[in-house]
Write an enzyme that holds these catalytic residues in place. Structure first.
Site, short mmCIF file in Angstrom:
data_model
loop_
_atom_site.label_atom_id
_atom_site.label_comp_id
_atom_site.label_asym_id
_atom_site.label_seq_id
_atom_site.Cartn_x
_atom_site.Cartn_y
_atom_site.Cartn_z
N LEU A 1 0.82 -1.21 0.00
CA LEU A 1 0.00 0.00 0.00
C LEU A 1 0.85 1.26 0.00
O LEU A 1 0.43 2.30 -0.46
CB LEU A 1 -0.93 0.00 1.22
N GLY A 2 2.07 1.16 0.54
CA GLY A 2 2.95 2.32 0.58
C GLY A 2 4.20 2.02 1.37
O GLY A 2 4.34 0.94 1.96
N LYS A 3 5.09 2.97 1.39
CA LYS A 3 6.32 2.80 2.15
C LYS A 3 6.79 4.14 2.67
O LYS A 3 6.47 5.20 2.12
CB LYS A 3 7.41 2.14 1.31
N GLY A 4 7.55 4.08 3.79
CA GLY A 4 8.02 5.30 4.40
C GLY A 4 9.45 5.16 4.87
O GLY A 4 10.20 4.30 4.39
N PHE B 1 10.84 4.07 7.65
CA PHE B 1 11.26 2.89 8.38
C PHE B 1 10.68 1.60 7.82
O PHE B 1 11.23 0.53 8.08
CB PHE B 1 10.82 3.00 9.85
N ALA B 2 9.57 1.66 7.14
CA ALA B 2 8.81 0.44 6.92
C ALA B 2 8.01 0.49 5.64
O ALA B 2 8.03 1.47 4.90
CB ALA B 2 7.88 0.21 8.11
N LYS B 3 7.29 -0.61 5.41
CA LYS B 3 6.34 -0.71 4.31
C LYS B 3 4.97 -1.05 4.88
O LYS B 3 4.87 -1.65 5.95
CB LYS B 3 6.77 -1.78 3.31
N ASP C 1 2.30 16.34 11.59
CA ASP C 1 2.61 16.00 10.18
C ASP C 1 1.32 15.91 9.36
O ASP C 1 1.12 14.96 8.62
CB ASP C 1 3.38 14.68 10.11
#
Length: 657
Positions: free
Chosen positions: A61-64, A66-68, A178
């Site tokens: 669904l997405g990634k940032g 630190f993680a996915k 944020d």
């Protein structure tokens, strides 16, 4: 998808960092770890040893930072989750693990309709798993990417929900820190949920606030950049940036250089284009006040005129994820036709039966004769309001009156039409198959290029040049929006009446009231007599006559344009129409482009004539002025007309979004 981003930014540096003193080494290490993580094939079936439940991992669904985030399905119940997967290798340092634990502890305690629900978390030897509410419509960032801009009713709809969730957070003494489009998630029912609490923190007194500069650069507030810490006003500032971005398609302080972006933020320097409504400008300017003490409270935002004087839908269709909404409202035309049907057939059952069988009518002329008699009765019992000399009526009617040439009563129209609806010729066939149409794009691109070129190059001036030209073009003198049932109808200056039906076809009744032109696709025309209409077109001809009679009996012409009929010009038919809460746009097959402004009934019409473009302006007194664009480029025009041209261009550019 930004649900995973837990990042901090250094001023003047566009690179993400967790700790500025160790940025370079951690970035390189993170890349190596991420590559190592992605090369290992993660199991499709994930087991939670604490509950015994098994989950099937689906698409990313997405990634940032630190993680996915993955789509997970509970194999026992079938329930779907958005699951944040954080490799242990990415949080090996104590402060990193503390950050994740703090996010989990904070988020799990939140329970609100407009906050992404936290369900559960567990670990295995490789990863930490955080189970969150699954939002199938993804985020507002995805919607804006598809739509480019949103309408004011949609912005009100989303902002109300954001404010509701944010007010709950602030009552819990939690700052999000944020807020941005990518962190507002939309579920199946088009409800908004605030998510990603990776940067969230407890509200502290001013003297105890952290001075960390964290968040997303375009949404940072001046006090955060100046290392004064986050407060409730910082979230309100970000909300102002969000509102601006939804309405205009770009953040207010976006530049090509991060250092310049920060300079603009510190100075609260941004532009408010003229196409924005006065209410939206005022609310944005208050939320983006340089001093956080001068920004409105969340309750003040909802009581602002932007909300109190504007329509907010109760719900939105999922179609709004990729196209402007078609919101239902009680239009004067709808009321008129309902009264006519009721008078004609009496009871509700008979009326419903009539509308149900309308497409099967065969005795067309008999039905029209009966309808005309009862339409006349309805007009006598409920006379339409007809403003004269461009002035509003002395008193407002208790019930919606029949529309004027601009589709409604002058004083209250801005308060009764607050949505964008649109139609496109050839947008779909009778079998609902979409048609790819390059002609539409060519027409739009040409008109937009001409209008933009004029706006960008003409000088400033105090008045409007007068040339005394004779006009050889057709324009819309009357219109009726009945798209909630049939389509959009209009009358041209040569008395041709056209209807762009909801199924994407177009039909015109020429001024002789006998000849019908039918367009199923662009450029493909079928001509027949009303008395010899093919069986499959009988119902549409009947509806076309409804519109014709209604406009003849109830609407007045929209202005005084000295037309000289040009028989060499091709027949005009509507390609697309678009309604905002301020104006109506109509685009025709030959590039004629007309925009009617509701509040004062002024209009601008752009068309080509003798290989040159001509702009006609109809003022509040219904008096027209025609000017060649070449003259405008040399002599300029008043700021008032320029503002209308800019708004018209903006509507044209939105027409596919």
């Amino acid at each position: 998808m930004d649900i995973l981003r837990t990042i901090a930014y250094q001023p003047g540096n566009n690179k993400m960092c967790e700790h500025a003193h160790n940025k370079s080494s951690e970035t390189r290490r993170a890349k190596l770890e991420d590559n190592s993580h992605t090369t290992q094939e993660m199991s499709r079936i994930i087991s939670d040893s604490t509950t015994g439940k098994c989950y099937c991992r689906g698409k990313v669904l997405g990634k940032g930072g630190f993680a996915k985030c993955y789509e997970f399905t509970d194999l026992g119940s079938g329930k779907m989750y958005a699951v944040k997967i954080i490799p242990h290798t990415r949080v090996s340092k104590p402060h990193q693990r503390e950050k994740i634990d703090r996010e989990i502890e904070l988020h799990r305690a939140l329970h609100h309709k407009h906050i992404v629900q936290f369900y559960h978390h567990f670990e295995d030897k490789d990863n930490i798993y955080i189970l969150l509410e699954y939002c199938s419509r993804r985020s507002l960032a995805h919607i804006l990417k598809a739509r480019k801009v949103l309408t004011e009713p949609e912005v009100r709809y989303y902002l109300r929900q954001i404010v509701s969730g944010l007010k709950y957070l602030h009552e819990q003494e939690i700052l999000h820190r944020d807020l941005k489009l990518g962190n507002f998630f939309i579920n199946e029912a088009m409800e908004l949920k605030i998510g990603d609490f990776g940067l969230a923190a407890k509200l502290e007194p001013v003297e105890n606030r952290r001075r960390t500069i964290c968040g997303t650069p375009n949404y940072l507030s001046p006090e955060v950049l100046n290392k004064q810490g986050h407060g409730c006003g910082s979230d309100v500032w970000a909300l102002g940036c969000v509102m601006y971005t939804m309405l205009l398609g770009r953040p207010p302080f976006e530049t090509t250089n991060l250092k310049e972006t920060y300079r603009c933020i510190r100075e609260a320097r941004y532009s408010l284009p003229s196409m924005l409504s006065p209410q939206s400008k005022h609310l944005i300017s208050r939320m983006l006040a340089r001093n956080p003490e001068e920004r409105p409270r969340l309750d003040d935002i909802l009581s602002h005129e932007f909300f109190s004087q504007g329509f907010t839908p109760d719900r939105l269709s999922s179609n709004c994820c990729h196209m402007a909404p078609d919101l239902q409202y009680t239009s004067p035309a709808k009321s008129f036709f309902k009264k006519a049907a009721a008078a004609l057939f009496g009871g509700k059952k008979d009326k419903a039966k009539y509308f149900e069988t309308l497409n099967k009518l065969t005795k067309e002329e008999e039905d029209i004769h009966r309808l005309r008699q009862d339409l006349r009765k309805a007009c006598i019992s409920n006379p339409p309001c007809r403003p004269e000399d461009g002035k509003p009526p002395a008193a407002l009617p208790a019930k919606p009156a029949a529309p004027t040439n601009d589709g409604g009563n002058k004083p209250q129209l801005r308060d009764t039409i607050h949505m964008i609806v649109r139609g496109t010729l050839g947008s779909c066939s009778s079998s609902s198959e979409c048609l790819e149409d390059s002609t539409m794009g060519n027409v739009v691109d040409t008109v937009a290029r001409v209008l933009r070129g004029c706006l960008e190059n003409m000088p400033e001036a105090n008045g409007i040049p007068k040339e005394g030209l004779n006009c050889g073009f057709q324009w819309v003198t009357k219109w009726v929006d009945y798209s909630n049932k049939y389509g959009f109808g209009y009358q041209l200056s040569d008395h041709t009446v056209g209807v762009l039906f909801n199924n994407g076809t177009h039909m015109s009744l020429l001024s002789d009231k006998k000849t019908v032109q039918y367009y199923a696709e662009l450029g493909q025309c079928m001509v027949f007599n009303t008395c010899e209409a093919p069986e499959q077109f009988v119902s549409q001809v009947t509806i076309l006559k409804y519109f014709t009679h209604y406009m003849e009996e109830n609407l007045m012409d929209g202005g005084d344009v000295r037309n000289v009929t040009d028989i060499s010009r091709p027949r005009l038919y509507l390609l697309q129409w678009l309604k905002s809460d301020r104006a109506l746009m109509m685009l025709f097959n030959d590039g004629t482009f007309q925009v009617n402004f509701y509040h004062d009934h002024t209009k601008i019409i752009l068309c080509s004539q003798s290989e040159e473009y001509l702009l006609t302006y109809i003022n509040e007194e219904r008096v027209s002025t025609a000017i060649r664009l070449s003259v405008l480029l040399r002599r300029g025009c008043s700021q008032d007309l320029r503002n209308r041209m800019e708004y018209a261009l903006n509507m044209l550019l939105q027409r596919c979004h």
